[in-house]
Design a protein around this motif. Structure first.
Motif, mmCIF file in Angstrom:
data_model
loop_
_atom_site.group_PDB
_atom_site.id
_atom_site.type_symbol
_atom_site.label_atom_id
_atom_site.label_comp_id
_atom_site.label_asym_id
_atom_site.label_seq_id
_atom_site.Cartn_x
_atom_site.Cartn_y
_atom_site.Cartn_z
ATOM 1 N N TYR A 53 -10.605 -54.361 -93.494
ATOM 2 C CA TYR A 53 -10.311 -55.394 -92.504
ATOM 3 C C TYR A 53 -10.615 -56.781 -93.069
ATOM 4 O O TYR A 53 -9.784 -57.683 -92.995
ATOM 5 C CB TYR A 53 -11.140 -55.157 -91.229
ATOM 6 C CG TYR A 53 -10.964 -56.231 -90.189
ATOM 7 C CD1 TYR A 53 -9.954 -56.157 -89.245
ATOM 8 C CD2 TYR A 53 -11.810 -57.346 -90.147
ATOM 9 C CE1 TYR A 53 -9.782 -57.139 -88.292
ATOM 10 C CE2 TYR A 53 -11.646 -58.333 -89.198
ATOM 11 C CZ TYR A 53 -10.634 -58.227 -88.274
ATOM 12 O OH TYR A 53 -10.465 -59.214 -87.335
ATOM 13 N N GLN A 57 -8.003 -59.729 -94.007
ATOM 14 C CA GLN A 57 -8.181 -61.000 -93.310
ATOM 15 C C GLN A 57 -8.267 -62.164 -94.303
ATOM 16 O O GLN A 57 -7.679 -63.221 -94.081
ATOM 17 C CB GLN A 57 -9.429 -60.944 -92.440
ATOM 18 C CG GLN A 57 -9.607 -62.156 -91.551
ATOM 19 C CD GLN A 57 -10.854 -62.027 -90.688
ATOM 20 O OE1 GLN A 57 -11.871 -61.497 -91.119
ATOM 21 N NE2 GLN A 57 -10.757 -62.519 -89.460
ATOM 22 N N SER A 58 -8.978 -61.966 -95.400
ATOM 23 C CA SER A 58 -9.072 -63.042 -96.396
ATOM 24 C C SER A 58 -7.723 -63.259 -97.086
ATOM 25 O O SER A 58 -7.366 -64.395 -97.414
ATOM 26 C CB SER A 58 -10.161 -62.741 -97.425
ATOM 27 O OG SER A 58 -9.794 -61.665 -98.245
ATOM 28 N N LYS A 61 -5.660 -65.392 -94.801
ATOM 29 C CA LYS A 61 -6.087 -66.793 -94.862
ATOM 30 C C LYS A 61 -5.624 -67.470 -96.147
ATOM 31 O O LYS A 61 -5.339 -68.665 -96.157
ATOM 32 C CB LYS A 61 -7.611 -66.896 -94.733
ATOM 33 C CG LYS A 61 -8.097 -66.608 -93.341
ATOM 34 C CD LYS A 61 -9.601 -66.719 -93.250
ATOM 35 C CE LYS A 61 -10.072 -66.381 -91.839
ATOM 36 N NZ LYS A 61 -11.532 -66.446 -91.731
ATOM 37 N N LYS A 90 -2.740 -61.031 -88.047
ATOM 38 C CA LYS A 90 -4.027 -60.342 -87.959
ATOM 39 C C LYS A 90 -3.992 -59.127 -88.884
ATOM 40 O O LYS A 90 -2.917 -58.609 -89.191
ATOM 41 C CB LYS A 90 -4.282 -59.856 -86.525
ATOM 42 C CG LYS A 90 -4.364 -60.954 -85.493
ATOM 43 C CD LYS A 90 -4.583 -60.334 -84.132
ATOM 44 C CE LYS A 90 -4.554 -61.376 -83.042
ATOM 45 N NZ LYS A 90 -4.644 -60.760 -81.710
ATOM 46 N N PRO A 91 -5.174 -58.641 -89.292
ATOM 47 C CA PRO A 91 -5.204 -57.455 -90.151
ATOM 48 C C PRO A 91 -4.566 -56.215 -89.521
ATOM 49 O O PRO A 91 -4.004 -55.380 -90.221
ATOM 50 C CB PRO A 91 -6.696 -57.220 -90.395
ATOM 51 C CG PRO A 91 -7.300 -58.576 -90.274
ATOM 52 C CD PRO A 91 -6.499 -59.264 -89.213
ATOM 53 N N TYR A 100 -11.087 -54.889 -85.396
ATOM 54 C CA TYR A 100 -12.510 -55.036 -85.732
ATOM 55 C C TYR A 100 -13.426 -54.580 -84.607
ATOM 56 O O TYR A 100 -14.443 -53.941 -84.854
ATOM 57 C CB TYR A 100 -12.822 -56.485 -86.117
ATOM 58 C CG TYR A 100 -14.259 -56.661 -86.533
ATOM 59 C CD1 TYR A 100 -14.698 -56.207 -87.768
ATOM 60 C CD2 TYR A 100 -15.188 -57.244 -85.682
ATOM 61 C CE1 TYR A 100 -16.019 -56.327 -88.148
ATOM 62 C CE2 TYR A 100 -16.512 -57.372 -86.054
ATOM 63 C CZ TYR A 100 -16.923 -56.917 -87.296
ATOM 64 O OH TYR A 100 -18.231 -57.035 -87.659
#
Length: 134
Positions: A53, A57-58, A61, A90-91, A100
């Motif tokens: 996750y 997510q990174s 970004k 979103k992941p 999450y």
């Protein structure tokens, strides 16, 4: 009867062939060990999902899931679409099941199950130790 000083940490016992704590004396203890190992395996998988996750997510970004397009002579960066046609924001849009909140809740539940199983194991081992001392 042979007495071993490894208790309560019998996993590091040097006398595995003769230690009463290393050799399960009843089916209940053996079943408990299998259940604990299963829950620990599930916890390891949940921690891997949590790591996935944060990795995805990174990447989101950083712009890994974006593409540059030309709209009316202007260059714009827009999110890529997943297999369902949704924008990747979103992941959970990248990989199914990467919510999450759900992962965190499952980790908490699994840790509490392991804690309870370890308490039961400790109780059984105390009883076995008392029997050995007699």
């Amino acid at each position: 009867m042979f007495r071993c000083d490894c208790w309560p940490n019998h996993e590091i016992c040097k006398n595995k062939n003769t230690c009463e704590f290393w050799i399960p004396l009843n089916q209940k203890l053996d079943r408990l060990y299998r259940q604990i190992s299963y829950e620990l395996y599930q916890l390891e998988k949940l921690h891997q999902r949590k790591q996935d996750y944060f990795t995805i997510q990174s990447e989101i970004k950083k712009g890994v899931y974006t593409e540059t397009i030309n709209v009316d002579g202007k260059i714009k960066t827009v999110p890529k679409k997943n297999a369902l046609g949704e924008d990747i924001l979103k992941p959970e849009h990248v990989q199914v099941g990467l919510n999450y909140d759900l992962i965190f809740q499952e980790i908490t539940d699994t840790e509490s199950i392991i804690r309870e199983l370890r308490r039961i194991e400790n109780d059984i081992l105390k009883i076995l130790k008392k029997r050995v001392e007699k």
